[in-house]
Every structure is written in C-alpha cells, then in structure tokens.
Design an enzyme around this catalytic site. Structure first.
Site, PDB file in Angstrom:
ATOM      1  N   CYS A   1       0.645  -0.975  -0.396  1.00 41.57           N
ATOM      2  CA  CYS A   1      -0.055  -0.327   0.308  1.00 41.57           C
ATOM      3  C   CYS A   1       0.926   1.275   0.485  1.00 41.57           C
ATOM      4  CB  CYS A   1      -1.341  -0.472   1.125  1.00 41.57           C
ATOM      5  SG  CYS A   1      -0.639  -0.834   2.802  1.00 41.57           S
TER       6      CYS A   1
ATOM      7  N   ARG B   1       6.532 -11.522   5.083  1.00 45.06           N
ATOM      8  CA  ARG B   1       6.342 -11.479   6.767  1.00 45.06           C
ATOM      9  C   ARG B   1       7.269 -11.973   7.537  1.00 45.06           C
ATOM     10  NH1 ARG B   1      -0.332 -10.286   5.645  1.00 45.06           N
ATOM     11  NH2 ARG B   1       0.485  -8.131   4.396  1.00 45.06           N
TER      12      ARG B   1
ATOM     13  N   ASP C   1      -2.669  -7.812  -5.047  1.00 44.11           N
ATOM     14  CA  ASP C   1      -3.209  -6.968  -4.405  1.00 44.11           C
ATOM     15  C   ASP C   1      -3.761  -5.820  -5.386  1.00 44.11           C
ATOM     16  OD1 ASP C   1      -3.431  -5.190  -1.944  1.00 44.11           O
ATOM     17  OD2 ASP C   1      -1.405  -5.454  -1.433  1.00 44.11           O
TER      18      ASP C   1
END
Length: 586
Positions: free
Chosen positions: A276, A305, A325
């Site tokens: 984002c 992650r 995404d």
C-alpha cells in the site's frame, strides 16, 4: 450453561470443558504434570503440559480411556471467584498458572473452575455437568511441541490436540472429512505432482518446480486479464523501502514485529510486508483531478513477513508470497459502487476457479484496539463500508476489533468441496494512509480545492501461494484443464507411432496448449497409469487407426474414451480452456 445456546455457541463450551477433562486424565496418569493453558479451538481443543516423562501418539488411547472412566462418575463444573493471594496459594505447585496470575491486571477478577479432582484457572464458561460430554463424541488426535507463550526462549511443552462434538455421528462425519482432507493435502500432492518444495533450513519460502510455476503463471495471468477488463492499471513497486516511508505510513509503529529489517549506508530499510505505501507514492506523482477517480492501481506484489516458524504450513502460511493486491483511490461517494464492483469481480473469479459463488461468507471487521487515527474518522470509515455492503446486497457477520490498524475491512471466505472455510478476499476502507499527516495523497476536486482520497485496499485471492494451496486441495490435485500444468499427453501404442505422437503434440502446442508426447520405453498401459496418477486431464492414445485418420483416442481421468480428429480435440480443448470450464463432460 444455558440450554438456549445454539449449536455453534455450545460446541466451543463443550470443547473447552473436554480440555479440562483431558487435563485431569493426564494428571492422573502422569503425576507431577505441570499444566499450562487449554483453550477451545476450531473443531476441537488442546492443552499444553510439562510432563515428567515424554509421551507419544501411542499414549493417546490410554488418556482417552482415563477420560471415559472419569465420565462414568458425572461431576459439576463449579465456578469460584478468589483473591490473588488465594490463587497463588492454590496453584503454588503449578508455575505456569502462577505466572499467568501474576500477569493479570490488579483489578481483574480471578476465577477458577472445579470439576471432580481438577481445578483450573479459567474465565469459563463451561457446561453444567460432565454428563453433557458424550463419551463417544471426542477423540485425541495428535501430539505436538509448543513453546510456553509462543516464545522459543521459554520451555518447550507437550501439546495434546483433540476434537469434541455433540454426537458420535458428528464426530464420525468430522473424522471422515479429515481422512479426505489428508488425501487432498496440498503438501503431499505438491510432492507427488512435482509442483513445489520448501527447504527445511529456509522455512516459509517456496521453490516452484516447472509444473508448479506453470500453474502459478496460469493463475496470475488469468487474474491479470480479469482486472485489466475491470479497469485496473498494473504497476510494480520496490521490494525494499526505507524506514522513513514505513514511519510515515504507521507500519513501523504498528507492524514492525512482522517486518524483515536491513541496513545499508547507515540507513535502515525494510522488506515490504505489503504494497500500500508504494501505491500511494505512485498516486502522488503528478496532479490528480476528481476526473481521474476512481483510480484502480494493481500489483502482483512480492511481500515478506516475519512469521514465526511454528506457524508456517506449506503454501497456506509462508514468509515470502505474492498478493494480487490493488488499491482504489476514490471519493467518499464512490465507495459503495467500488465495493459492489469488487464483489462482482470476486464472485466471477471464485466461480471460474471451481468454488460455489453462492457459498461465500462475509465478515465485517471493525476497529482494533491497536490502530491509527481518531474515532471520528473511524466512524466515517465504518459507516461508509456498512453503506457499501447495503448497496451491494451483502449479508455479513460483525467481527468486533478485527479490522486492520488503518481501517475496517470486509473479509470474504470460501467454502471448499469438503466444507472447510478459507478466508481469501478482502477490501478495506482507509481514511488514514492518504491523510496529510501520513502519506499526504491529494486530488483537485470539482471545487478546485485539494481533497484527500479514500483508499480502498483490496485483494481477491490474497496470497497467490495460499490460494494455489487451496486450489490444489479443492480439486484433489485433479485441476480443471485450463489450470492443469500439462493439459494432455500423447501416448503411442507402440514405438512405430512415436513420430505421429510427436507430430500431434507439436500441432497442439503450436495451437497454444500445454501438450507433450511420451515416446519413452515404458509400455502404453504403464504410461497411461503414470499420467492418471499425475492427474493429467487427457491422455491421447495414438496407433495405426489414429495415424491414418489424423485422429486421437481421448482418454479422460475417469476412464471414458472418445475418438476425435486432432482438429476436433483442439476445438474441444479450446472450449475447455477459453471458458475456464470445470465441467466433466466430453
């Protein structure tokens, strides 16, 4: 426990109570056992123990037998509220319980539950009496290791998992489903179909083999085409970005523990856990007008992650992954139409991948305790998303406190062929990241003034790795023709027809299909058996008759056969692949 509880409400209480029953049985069989925690979980329960002697899977029937013996003399579950001092005295020989007591806030009520000779530090609730546990409706399933409080620097405990149900029939249905799930386990099928592997010393990172990478690219290209038709522009953002960006976005404060961090030239960077902030940076390049909105920016973004190694599970939970995404920059008035548009896309994708679009579950996750932004802005975001759900005709359940740290979200859960639920798609309404005190995204409104866009974070499949794992299990490895890494194999009945087999394979490959010829030394029946085991949708058998008529005898996985000309088969396969069909007919 009130009799008015629904089945979904009652089961977790039965399971929690069965965990207490198991703990009592373990203490009886292994004196000196130290008990930790024993919650209800999806489909069952577990309890963690520090045992005086190691146990194995072979000990589970013995523990079950002791549990049933205890059930033969019913006991009430009784709750008592006690002081901190009383609790510490009661559990003075149980160090894990004492640690939990000492960590409780000073003003928090401390309660215990007694049942038979077992007493546990517990908030409850529990069933009224052990007679509500059916002796034939539970089963202990497996043993695992678990660090105390999930900390690898703390003691390793023995975790015993079990399942419990209201009736023996419910238990049997669950165990049958587990057997089917084991058959369809994507990790086993990944090995058997030569799709991927994960190295033991590189946990959570996937090595895609040729077959698996073909499947991966097929899924990715299909989604790419669908979002292009839906008005998205595709971008690509850096894999490593500086600490300064993550500080401004709020991730450094709220998400740092899940980020891999590195350093270069005395500057701190992080491997991106999500895409984002990069998309906001692209939006900010150049002046945007209200006429440019909604702007739909998509990326197959590589993310990493720092997931605990104990939580990793095949493709379902990894450290390195790619998200389908996208971020939609829009006005507040456009939220409803964009959510509705996304829901339509989502259903179309899931249908084509072989899921029931009418069995999608929707969860509305509201503001978490750990969040950015003020309550007034959160009120606007939650109200806007609720109105969007209404406009899209979505029925949903509310999950209080489960939203992202920057905004509320809708989560879309698939139900697979075995009735299991998989959370995949999500769309989140974000008023925080584009704000002036964050990443400062702006557009010029119809009034010629600067305004902040709303940012809708959305993913249809989620992690491609995880979705492919779900796909493999949904289809038991027998992927529909449009997804299968190899769509057909040409098998000659004998060596003299190898040249014709290669000719057919070349024709079909040139036509855009994934087809190969097997001209190896194995006998025809052995080849057919091999490709059935590899779940190749069509085996094309060729011999003298087929060579003379420029045809193939098409054999399906089910064993059905039909002779077609090569052109007829090409047209048939085109129909199967162009429509993303999953039907079984010829």
């Amino acid at each position: 426990m009130k009799n008015s509880l629904s089945k979904s409400e009652k089961l977790p209480v039965i399971r929690h109570s069965t965990a207490h029953l198991m703990a009592e049985a373990v203490i009886n069989l292994f004196p000196g056992t130290k008990v930790a925690i024993g919650p209800a979980i999806e489909n069952g329960f577990y309890y963690d123990f520090a045992l005086p002697t190691p146990i194995t899977q072979d000990d589970l029937p013995r523990i079950e037998k002791e549990m049933r013996r205890l059930l033969s003399t019913p006991h009430d579950f009784t709750k008592e509220v006690i002081t901190r001092e009383q609790a510490l005295e009661l559990f003075k020989d149980q160090p894990f319980k004492c640690e939990l007591i000492n960590d409780l806030p000073q003003d928090e009520e401390i309660s215990i539950y007694r049942s038979g000779n077992f007493v546990d530090l517990c908030r409850g609730p529990h069933i009224v009496n052990t007679k509500e546990i059916n002796a034939q409706s539970f089963k202990l399933e497996k043993i695992a290791g678990a660090y105390w409080r999930g900390d690898e620097k703390r003691p390793m405990l023995t975790r015993i998992y079990g399942t419990a149900w209201e009736s023996p029939n419910d238990l049997q249905a669950y165990l049958t489903m587990q057997i089917e799930a084991e058959k369809n386990d994507h990790r086993r099928l990944g090995r058997e179909l030569d799709l991927f592997h994960i190295e033991e010393d590189n946990p959570g990172e996937v090595f895609w083999h040729p077959n698996g990478w073909t499947l991966y690219l097929t899924v990715q290209q299909y989604v790419r085409q669908k979002i292009k038709e839906d008005g998205y522009v595709e971008v690509n953002t850096p894999f490593v970005m500086p600490q300064s960006l993550w500080l401004r976005s709020g991730h450094w404060e709220k998400y740092q523990e899940n980020m891999f961090i590195t350093e270069s030239e005395k500057r701190i960077f992080a491997l991106k856990p999500m895409n984002c902030p990069g998309h906001v940076e692209i939006f900010k390049q150049g002046i945007k007008s209200y006429r440019d909105l909604p702007l739909r920016i998509a990326e197959f973004g590589s993310c990493t992650r720092n997931e605990p190694s104990g939580s990793l599970h095949g493709l379902m939970r990894v450290r390195g992954f790619v998200q389908d995404d996208a971020h939609i920059f829009c006005t507040e008035e456009q939220i409803s139409s964009e959510v509705a548009k996304f829901c339509k896309l989502l259903k179309s994708l899931y249908r084509d991948f072989g899921f029931d679009e009418n069995a999608i579950l929707v969860k509305f996750s509201t503001r978490p305790e750990k969040r950015v932004g003020d309550d007034a802005t959160w009120d606007r975001a939650e109200n806007a998303l609720a109105e969007a759900c209404k406009a899209a005709g979505l029925e949903y359940t509310v999950a209080p406190g489960e939203g992202a740290f920057y905004g509320p979200k809708l989560e879309f859960t698939l139900v697979d062929a075995l009735g299991r639920e998989w959370q995949c798609g999500t769309i989140q309404a974000d008023y925080q990241l584009p704000a002036k005190d964050r990443l400062n995204a702006e557009y010029i409104g119809e009034d010629n003034e600067k305004h902040q866009p709303v940012m809708l974070h959305r993913a249809a499949l989620g992690s491609l790795e995880r979705f492919i794992g779900i796909l493999i299990e949904q289809h038991g490895g027998a992927l529909p023709p449009w997804l299968s890494p190899t769509q057909a194999v040409v098998v000659p009945v004998a060596p003299p027809f190898s040249e014709y087999a290669e000719h057919v394979a070349a024709q079909l490959t040139k036509a855009g299909f994934r087809v190969k010829a097997d001209i190896g030394n194995d006998r025809m029946n052995a080849k057919i058996r091999k490709y059935q085991e590899q779940k190749v949708p069509y085996q094309l058998v060729v011999g003298e008759k087929e060579k003379q008529s420029n045809s193939v005898t098409v054999r399906r996985l089910s064993g059905e056969q039909k002779t077609m000309t090569v052109d007829e088969f090409a047209a048939f396969l085109r129909m199967k692949t162009d429509t993303a069909a999953v039907s079984a007919e010829f």
